[in-house]
Scaffold this motif. Structure first.
Motif, PDB file in Angstrom:
ATOM      1  N   ILE A 203       0.850  -1.185   0.000  1.00 64.71           N
ATOM      2  CA  ILE A 203       0.000   0.000   0.000  1.00 64.71           C
ATOM      3  C   ILE A 203       0.886   1.235   0.000  1.00 64.71           C
ATOM      4  CG2 ILE A 203      -1.817   1.265   1.200  1.00 64.71           C
ATOM      5  CD1 ILE A 203      -2.728  -1.327   2.466  1.00 64.71           C
ATOM      6  N   ALA A 204       0.735   2.087  -1.004  1.00 64.58           N
ATOM      7  CA  ALA A 204       1.443   3.363  -1.061  1.00 64.58           C
ATOM      8  C   ALA A 204       0.614   4.397  -0.321  1.00 64.58           C
ATOM      9  CB  ALA A 204       1.665   3.788  -2.508  1.00 64.58           C
ATOM     10  N   VAL A 205       1.167   4.950   0.751  1.00 63.83           N
ATOM     11  CA  VAL A 205       0.432   5.860   1.619  1.00 63.83           C
ATOM     12  C   VAL A 205       0.953   7.280   1.433  1.00 63.83           C
ATOM     13  CG1 VAL A 205      -0.155   6.443   3.998  1.00 63.83           C
ATOM     14  CG2 VAL A 205       0.014   4.045   3.308  1.00 63.83           C
ATOM     15  N   GLY A 222      13.681   9.920  -6.345  1.00 65.26           N
ATOM     16  CA  GLY A 222      12.397   9.411  -5.883  1.00 65.26           C
ATOM     17  C   GLY A 222      11.216  10.204  -6.393  1.00 65.26           C
ATOM     18  N   VAL A 223      10.372   9.559  -7.176  1.00 62.47           N
ATOM     19  CA  VAL A 223       9.114  10.146  -7.630  1.00 62.47           C
ATOM     20  C   VAL A 223       7.981   9.155  -7.358  1.00 62.47           C
ATOM     21  CG1 VAL A 223      10.056  11.713  -9.356  1.00 62.47           C
ATOM     22  CG2 VAL A 223       9.644   9.333  -9.974  1.00 62.47           C
ATOM     23  N   GLY A 224       8.015   8.564  -6.175  1.00 61.55           N
ATOM     24  CA  GLY A 224       7.055   7.536  -5.827  1.00 61.55           C
ATOM     25  C   GLY A 224       7.711   6.164  -5.781  1.00 61.55           C
ATOM     26  N   VAL A 225       6.984   5.192  -5.278  1.00 62.66           N
ATOM     27  CA  VAL A 225       7.569   3.869  -5.042  1.00 62.66           C
ATOM     28  C   VAL A 225       7.093   2.811  -6.024  1.00 62.66           C
ATOM     29  CG1 VAL A 225       7.862   4.367  -2.589  1.00 62.66           C
ATOM     30  CG2 VAL A 225       5.768   3.235  -3.365  1.00 62.66           C
ATOM     31  N   SER A 226       6.202   3.167  -6.944  1.00 58.55           N
ATOM     32  CA  SER A 226       5.648   2.147  -7.839  1.00 58.55           C
ATOM     33  C   SER A 226       6.692   1.573  -8.790  1.00 58.55           C
ATOM     34  CB  SER A 226       4.476   2.725  -8.637  1.00 58.55           C
ATOM     35  OG  SER A 226       4.904   3.795  -9.460  1.00 58.55           O
ATOM     36  N   GLY A 227       7.773   2.320  -9.047  1.00 57.26           N
ATOM     37  CA  GLY A 227       8.825   1.806  -9.900  1.00 57.26           C
ATOM     38  C   GLY A 227       9.769   0.855  -9.191  1.00 57.26           C
ATOM     39  N   VAL A 228       9.608   0.745  -7.868  1.00 56.16           N
ATOM     40  CA  VAL A 228      10.481  -0.105  -7.065  1.00 56.16           C
ATOM     41  C   VAL A 228       9.766  -1.365  -6.604  1.00 56.16           C
ATOM     42  CG1 VAL A 228      11.993  -0.191  -5.041  1.00 56.16           C
ATOM     43  CG2 VAL A 228      11.673   1.973  -6.278  1.00 56.16           C
ATOM     44  N   VAL A 229       8.520  -1.205  -6.154  1.00 54.47           N
ATOM     45  CA  VAL A 229       7.726  -2.335  -5.675  1.00 54.47           C
ATOM     46  C   VAL A 229       6.352  -2.294  -6.343  1.00 54.47           C
ATOM     47  CG1 VAL A 229       8.899  -2.553  -3.448  1.00 54.47           C
ATOM     48  CG2 VAL A 229       6.957  -0.990  -3.667  1.00 54.47           C
ATOM     49  N   PRO A 230       5.710  -3.445  -6.508  1.00 56.32           N
ATOM     50  CA  PRO A 230       4.371  -3.459  -7.111  1.00 56.32           C
ATOM     51  C   PRO A 230       3.325  -2.982  -6.106  1.00 56.32           C
ATOM     52  CG  PRO A 230       5.038  -5.685  -6.493  1.00 56.32           C
ATOM     53  CD  PRO A 230       6.225  -4.808  -6.235  1.00 56.32           C
ATOM     54  N   VAL A 231       2.659  -1.893  -6.403  1.00 53.31           N
ATOM     55  CA  VAL A 231       1.684  -1.295  -5.493  1.00 53.31           C
ATOM     56  C   VAL A 231       0.297  -1.854  -5.794  1.00 53.31           C
ATOM     57  CG1 VAL A 231       0.600   0.843  -4.722  1.00 53.31           C
ATOM     58  CG2 VAL A 231       3.051   0.801  -5.249  1.00 53.31           C
ATOM     59  N   ASP A 232      -0.408  -2.273  -4.755  1.00 52.94           N
ATOM     60  CA  ASP A 232      -1.756  -2.825  -4.896  1.00 52.94           C
ATOM     61  C   ASP A 232      -2.840  -1.820  -4.567  1.00 52.94           C
ATOM     62  OD1 ASP A 232      -1.055  -5.718  -5.429  1.00 52.94           O
ATOM     63  OD2 ASP A 232      -0.066  -5.455  -3.501  1.00 52.94           O
ATOM     64  N   VAL A 233      -2.573  -0.945  -3.583  1.00 54.30           N
ATOM     65  CA  VAL A 233      -3.564   0.041  -3.150  1.00 54.30           C
ATOM     66  C   VAL A 233      -2.873   1.397  -3.047  1.00 54.30           C
ATOM     67  CG1 VAL A 233      -5.205   0.737  -1.357  1.00 54.30           C
ATOM     68  CG2 VAL A 233      -4.896  -1.690  -1.896  1.00 54.30           C
ATOM     69  N   TRP A 234      -3.555   2.430  -3.549  1.00 50.21           N
ATOM     70  CA  TRP A 234      -3.015   3.792  -3.552  1.00 50.21           C
ATOM     71  C   TRP A 234      -3.859   4.654  -2.629  1.00 50.21           C
ATOM     72  CZ3 TRP A 234       1.042   4.248  -7.199  1.00 50.21           C
ATOM     73  CH2 TRP A 234       1.131   3.190  -8.114  1.00 50.21           C
ATOM     74  N   VAL A 235      -3.214   5.288  -1.649  1.00 49.17           N
ATOM     75  CA  VAL A 235      -3.919   6.157  -0.702  1.00 49.17           C
ATOM     76  C   VAL A 235      -3.363   7.569  -0.858  1.00 49.17           C
ATOM     77  CG1 VAL A 235      -4.608   6.526   1.689  1.00 49.17           C
ATOM     78  CG2 VAL A 235      -4.110   4.205   0.887  1.00 49.17           C
TER      79      VAL A 235
END
Length: 266
Positions: A203-205, A222-235
Motif C-alpha cells: 500500500i502506497a500511503v 524518488g518520484v514515488g515507489v511504484s517503480g520499485v515495488v508493485p503497489v496494490d492500493v493507492w492512498v
C-alpha cells in the motif's frame, strides 16, 4: 486517579467504523473534486488554478482534470477557480488503480477494476482475523508517519479489527510504504518486501509515495515507489488521514465496498 473519572466522563470514544457510520469519516474534506464548469474548454480561471498548483496535478485540456496522486490538498485550486474545483467530503479515497486517482472527465474501465479486485481478493483470502503490517519510510517529511501512528490511538484503535503492526517483515502480511522512494531507501525497500512471506500486499500511503509530491525528484531522487515495488492500493493525501489509511487497508483486505461504488460490500 483523574484518568478514571475522565474515562467515565468521556465514555467510549473509539470509532465503530466500518461496522457503523462515522460522521468524521463521512464529513472530513479529504480530497478535491472537479465540478462541472460553466463553459466548454478551459476558461482563464481554470488555467490560473493549474498554474497555481505546486505539483502540476491539474491538466486543462481538453477539460480540467485533477490527479489526486499528485495533489497535496492545499486548496489553491478551490480558491482560484471554485466553479471548477471543490472540496469532496469523505475519507474513502484509496483506490486499487493509479489511473482512477485522476478525476474529471475521465473514462473508467469497470472490467479492469473488477479484475484487479478479484485478483487481490484471491491473494488475501488467507488473511482473516489476524493481519500484520510492516511500515517503511522511504523518505518523507514525517507527516504521513504521524497519521499512521494515530491508527493505534483510542479513537481509531486498529487492533479492534484484528490488525497489528510488526517490527519484522518476516511476520508481515501488508507493507505500508511512505515517502518518495529516495535513492538510499530503494534497496532496503526491496529487501523488506523480499523478506515478507508470500502473498504480499503493498500500500502506497500519501502523495509522496504515490508520485513524489513536493519533495520528489530532487537530489535525493524518488518520484514515488511504484517503480520499485508493485503497489496494490493507492492512498492519496498530503498527508493521508488516518481514516483514509484505514480505508486503504480494509480495501486491500476486501472488507469495504469498492470506492467507485461498484460491487457489494465484502
Amino acid at each position: 486517579m483523574p484518568w478514571v473519572f475522565r474515562g467515565l466522563r468521556n465514555g467510549i470514544i473509539t470509532s465503530r467504523w466500518p461496522k457503523r457510520a462515522d460522521d468524521y469519516f463521512d464529513q472530513f474534506p479529504a480530497a478535491v473534486r472537479v465540478v462541472a464548469g460553466p463553459d466548454a474548454g478551459a476558461p482563464p480561471r481554470a488555467v490560473s488554478a493549474a498554474q497555481a498548483c505546486p505539483t502540476n496535478a491539474i491538466s486543462i485540456e481538453p477539460q480540467p482534470r485533477l490527479d489526486r496522486g499528485r495533489c497535496i490538498v492545499c486548496g489553491r485550486c478551490v480558491e482560484v477557480a471554485p466553479e471548477w474545483f471543490a472540496w469532496e467530503t469523505g475519507s474513502a479515497t484509496a483506490r486499487l488503480s493509479r489511473d482512477t486517482l485522476v478525476v474529471g472527465d475521465v473514462a473508467e474501465d469497470d472490467e479492469a477494476l473488477a479484475e484487479l479486485r478479484a485478483a487481490l481478493a484471491k491473494r488475501v483470502r488467507r488473511l482473516r482475523r489476524s493481519v500484520h503490517l510492516r511500515h517503511i519510510d522511504t523518505g518523507s517529511d514525517g507527516s504521513d508517519e504521524w497519521e499512521i501512528q494515530a491508527l493505534t490511538n483510542p479513537v481509531y484503535d486498529l487492533h479492534r479489527l484484528g490488525i497489528f503492526f510488526t517490527a519484522s517483515p518476516r511476520h508481515a502480511d501488508i507493507l505500508l510504504v511512505t515517502g518518495i522512494g529516495a535513492a538510499g531507501m530503494i534497496e532496503p525497500l526491496r529487501r523488506t518486501l523480499d523478506a515478507m512471506p508470500a502473498p504480499t500486499v503493498v500500500i502506497a500511503v500519501g502523495t509522496d509515495a504515490v508520485s513524489g509530491g513536493l519533495i520528489g525528484g530532487g537530489y535525493t531522487g524518488g518520484v514515488g515507489v511504484s517503480g520499485v515495488v508493485p503497489v496494490d492500493v493507492w492512498v492519496p493525501g498530503a498527508p493521508a488521514s488516518p481514516f483514509s489509511i484505514l480505508h486503504g487497508i480494509l480495501l486491500a483486505l476486501g472488507r469495504v465496498p469498492l470506492p467507485e461504488g461498484r460491487g457489494a460490500p465484502c
